[in-house]
Design a protein around this motif. Structure first.
Motif, PDB file in Angstrom:
ATOM      1  N   ALA A 134       0.827  -1.204   0.000  1.00  0.00           N
ATOM      2  CA  ALA A 134       0.000   0.000   0.000  1.00  0.00           C
ATOM      3  C   ALA A 134       0.863   1.257   0.000  1.00  0.00           C
ATOM      4  O   ALA A 134       0.541   2.249  -0.671  1.00  0.00           O
ATOM      5  CB  ALA A 134      -0.936  -0.005   1.208  1.00  0.00           C
ATOM      6  N   ALA A 135       1.952   1.243   0.744  1.00  0.00           N
ATOM      7  CA  ALA A 135       2.837   2.410   0.817  1.00  0.00           C
ATOM      8  C   ALA A 135       3.491   2.696  -0.531  1.00  0.00           C
ATOM      9  O   ALA A 135       3.599   3.849  -0.952  1.00  0.00           O
ATOM     10  CB  ALA A 135       3.903   2.189   1.892  1.00  0.00           C
ATOM     11  N   LEU A 136       3.929   1.651  -1.222  1.00  0.00           N
ATOM     12  CA  LEU A 136       4.602   1.847  -2.504  1.00  0.00           C
ATOM     13  C   LEU A 136       3.638   2.356  -3.570  1.00  0.00           C
ATOM     14  O   LEU A 136       4.033   3.102  -4.471  1.00  0.00           O
ATOM     15  CB  LEU A 136       5.257   0.545  -2.960  1.00  0.00           C
ATOM     16  CG  LEU A 136       6.410   0.069  -2.070  1.00  0.00           C
ATOM     17  CD1 LEU A 136       6.915  -1.299  -2.513  1.00  0.00           C
ATOM     18  CD2 LEU A 136       7.556   1.081  -2.074  1.00  0.00           C
ATOM     19  N   ILE A 186       8.108  -6.424  -4.286  1.00  0.00           N
ATOM     20  CA  ILE A 186       7.042  -5.682  -4.948  1.00  0.00           C
ATOM     21  C   ILE A 186       7.594  -4.854  -6.110  1.00  0.00           C
ATOM     22  O   ILE A 186       6.935  -4.692  -7.142  1.00  0.00           O
ATOM     23  CB  ILE A 186       6.298  -4.800  -3.932  1.00  0.00           C
ATOM     24  CG1 ILE A 186       5.569  -5.691  -2.914  1.00  0.00           C
ATOM     25  CG2 ILE A 186       5.304  -3.874  -4.626  1.00  0.00           C
ATOM     26  CD1 ILE A 186       5.015  -4.951  -1.729  1.00  0.00           C
ATOM     27  N   LEU A 187       8.810  -4.362  -5.954  1.00  0.00           N
ATOM     28  CA  LEU A 187       9.442  -3.598  -7.030  1.00  0.00           C
ATOM     29  C   LEU A 187      10.306  -4.503  -7.910  1.00  0.00           C
ATOM     30  O   LEU A 187      11.225  -4.031  -8.574  1.00  0.00           O
ATOM     31  CB  LEU A 187      10.289  -2.462  -6.449  1.00  0.00           C
ATOM     32  CG  LEU A 187       9.536  -1.427  -5.606  1.00  0.00           C
ATOM     33  CD1 LEU A 187      10.476  -0.321  -5.158  1.00  0.00           C
ATOM     34  CD2 LEU A 187       8.351  -0.854  -6.380  1.00  0.00           C
ATOM     35  N   GLY A 188       9.988  -5.787  -7.919  1.00  0.00           N
ATOM     36  CA  GLY A 188      10.798  -6.750  -8.660  1.00  0.00           C
ATOM     37  C   GLY A 188      10.955  -6.412 -10.122  1.00  0.00           C
ATOM     38  O   GLY A 188      11.996  -6.708 -10.734  1.00  0.00           O
ATOM     39  N   ALA A 189       9.942  -5.770 -10.725  1.00  0.00           N
ATOM     40  CA  ALA A 189      10.039  -5.420 -12.145  1.00  0.00           C
ATOM     41  C   ALA A 189      11.144  -4.408 -12.408  1.00  0.00           C
ATOM     42  O   ALA A 189      11.639  -4.298 -13.528  1.00  0.00           O
ATOM     43  CB  ALA A 189       8.694  -4.859 -12.625  1.00  0.00           C
ATOM     44  N   TRP A 190      11.529  -3.665 -11.362  1.00  0.00           N
ATOM     45  CA  TRP A 190      12.605  -2.685 -11.504  1.00  0.00           C
ATOM     46  C   TRP A 190      13.983  -3.300 -11.268  1.00  0.00           C
ATOM     47  O   TRP A 190      15.005  -2.632 -11.448  1.00  0.00           O
ATOM     48  CB  TRP A 190      12.426  -1.563 -10.485  1.00  0.00           C
ATOM     49  CG  TRP A 190      11.254  -0.686 -10.684  1.00  0.00           C
ATOM     50  CD1 TRP A 190      10.034  -0.794 -10.085  1.00  0.00           C
ATOM     51  CD2 TRP A 190      11.166   0.454 -11.543  1.00  0.00           C
ATOM     52  NE1 TRP A 190       9.199   0.210 -10.510  1.00  0.00           N
ATOM     53  CE2 TRP A 190       9.868   0.997 -11.405  1.00  0.00           C
ATOM     54  CE3 TRP A 190      12.073   1.084 -12.401  1.00  0.00           C
ATOM     55  CZ2 TRP A 190       9.446   2.124 -12.100  1.00  0.00           C
ATOM     56  CZ3 TRP A 190      11.634   2.205 -13.091  1.00  0.00           C
ATOM     57  CH2 TRP A 190      10.354   2.710 -12.939  1.00  0.00           C
ATOM     58  N   GLN A 191      14.036  -4.556 -10.808  1.00  0.00           N
ATOM     59  CA  GLN A 191      15.241  -5.137 -10.242  1.00  0.00           C
ATOM     60  C   GLN A 191      16.470  -4.973 -11.136  1.00  0.00           C
ATOM     61  O   GLN A 191      17.535  -4.585 -10.687  1.00  0.00           O
ATOM     62  CB  GLN A 191      15.008  -6.626  -9.945  1.00  0.00           C
ATOM     63  CG  GLN A 191      16.063  -7.277  -9.069  1.00  0.00           C
ATOM     64  CD  GLN A 191      15.958  -6.848  -7.605  1.00  0.00           C
ATOM     65  OE1 GLN A 191      14.969  -6.283  -7.188  1.00  0.00           O
ATOM     66  NE2 GLN A 191      17.002  -7.099  -6.849  1.00  0.00           N
TER      67      GLN A 191
END
Length: 390
Positions: free
Chosen positions: A143-145, A227-232
């Motif tokens: 939720a925060a991200l 959650i930010l795995g796509a940015w990894q």
């Protein structure tokens, strides 16, 4: 070439959008062009008045539906406009704290739990309340991200995030966990791995030892990676780790982050392991060196020495870009993320959005000066060069 074609098609689609009427409660209908939309709000360009950010909650159902349709038609469109960011939220909370055990197989040492967005396997049978404490962190971090106005995450997942909790260091290592750690995000499998003993959960003769509350920062850090795995692969390692540390430092109580008192929270977070020497003095790895690390060099450095200076340096540099650089609202970092999303190389985006004609030595001096506002004394070795003429 395919990505370039998508970008060109997206650009054509975006330029083809025309101003349309919008309806907000208590305001006369007005015409505006939709130019960006994330998971909670849209950025509109109002002719003659400039840009404004409108939360979905303030829109009519028809306008909100239009934004979601626009987002689906334009997957490469910006999530935010760095020139006009929404204000940072005061708080962010999990949509639901419900968690339940959905299956158990004692013979195979496998227990399965589900929350709204996370699927959790454990080789120990844990009280649902304990798993609920973990999933509350996961759900609140998600939720925060979504709530942060940086264009990081839409919240449009099509499947649940997978978590594997293990009681054996050997099994943890075989699954891809890093030795000596309490948690690892495995980018290859997409799973978050948690080593229960290192989090304070151990079986004993009198039942389970449950001493994990002080280690929840590990969960906050690792689930941010997940959650930010796509940015990894796109993010430089210093920013990937530094951003996760910044989220781990945000004040948290069950299922809720509070984005207030952040300076004091960061001060306490980076000093959390200090036991000797000057309690306010920290080593800052110079940005020129920190920003040059790749993932292998980072992991080698962590293995060869204490990770304390490495993670603290990444956290403080990232925190500076989030809260002090430029307007102090993270706009330059949001522009950096947007460049990466559009296919700009990390090095080019870093030069254009983060350094902006500053040398890394000047940046080091700025971070060092800003740290004094946090009540910290940063020792940079070698010390930053003074700007010419000073």
């Amino acid at each position: 070439m395919r990505r370039l074609a998508l970008l060109l098609l997206s650009a054509i689609a975006l330029h083809a959008e025309e101003a349309r009427p919008w309806t907000l409660a208590g305001i006369a209908p007005f015409n505006a062009e939709l130019i960006a939309a994330d998971g909670l709000r849209a950025t509109l360009l109002v002719p003659g008045r400039g840009k404004t950010v409108i939360p979905f909650a303030q829109m009519s159902p028809a306008d909100a539906a239009y934004v979601h349709e626009w987002r689906a038609r334009n997957p490469e469109a910006p999530l935010v406009d760095p020139e006009r960011l929404a204000a940072w939220p005061g708080w962010a909370a999990a949509e639901s704290l419900e968690v339940r055990m959905t299956s158990e197989d004692a013979a195979a040492s496998r227990w399965h739990y589900e929350s709204a967005h996370f699927s959790v396997d454990s080789d120990l049978k844990l009280p649902v309340s304990v798993v609920g404490d973990f999933t509350a962190v996961f759900e609140a971090t998600r939720a925060a991200l979504i709530a942060l106005p940086l264009g990081l995450h839409l919240g449009d997942e099509t499947q649940k995030y997978r978590v594997l909790m293990l009681s054996s260091a050997l099994d943890y290592g075989h699954a891809g966990g890093h030795g000596g750690s309490g948690g690892t995000y495995n980018a290859h499998s997409g799973k978050m791995l948690l080593l229960l003993p290192n989090l304070g959960i151990r079986p004993g003769t009198n039942g389970l030892t449950l001493d994990y509350q002080r280690n929840l920062f590990i969960l906050k850090h690792e689930v941010t990676h997940q959650i930010l795995g796509a940015w990894q692969e796109a993010l430089p390692i210093w920013l990937s780790e530094g951003f996760c540390e910044c989220i781990a430092a945000v004040p948290y109580t069950r299922g809720r982050y509070a984005f207030q008192g952040l300076d004091a929270a960061m001060h306490d977070y980076v000093l959390k392991w200090r036991t000797t020497g000057n309690p306010r003095e920290l080593q800052l790895i110079p940005p020129a060196r920190l920003m040059a690390f790749d993932a292998k060099q980072w992991n080698d450095e962590v293995a060869a020495r204490s990770a304390y200076a490495l993670y603290n340096s990444a956290a403080l540099l990232t925190y500076y870009f989030l809260h002090a650089d430029g307007r102090g609202d993270g706009a330059n970092l949001a522009a950096f993320f947007d460049d990466l999303r559009r296919g700009v190389s990390a090095s080019d985006a870093e030069a254009k959005r983060l350094l902006r004609d500053r040398t890394q030595e000047v940046l080091a001096a700025e971070v060092q000066a800003y740290s004094r506002k946090l009540g910290l004394m940063l020792k940079i070795d070698p010390p930053p060069a003074m700007p010419v003429g000073r």
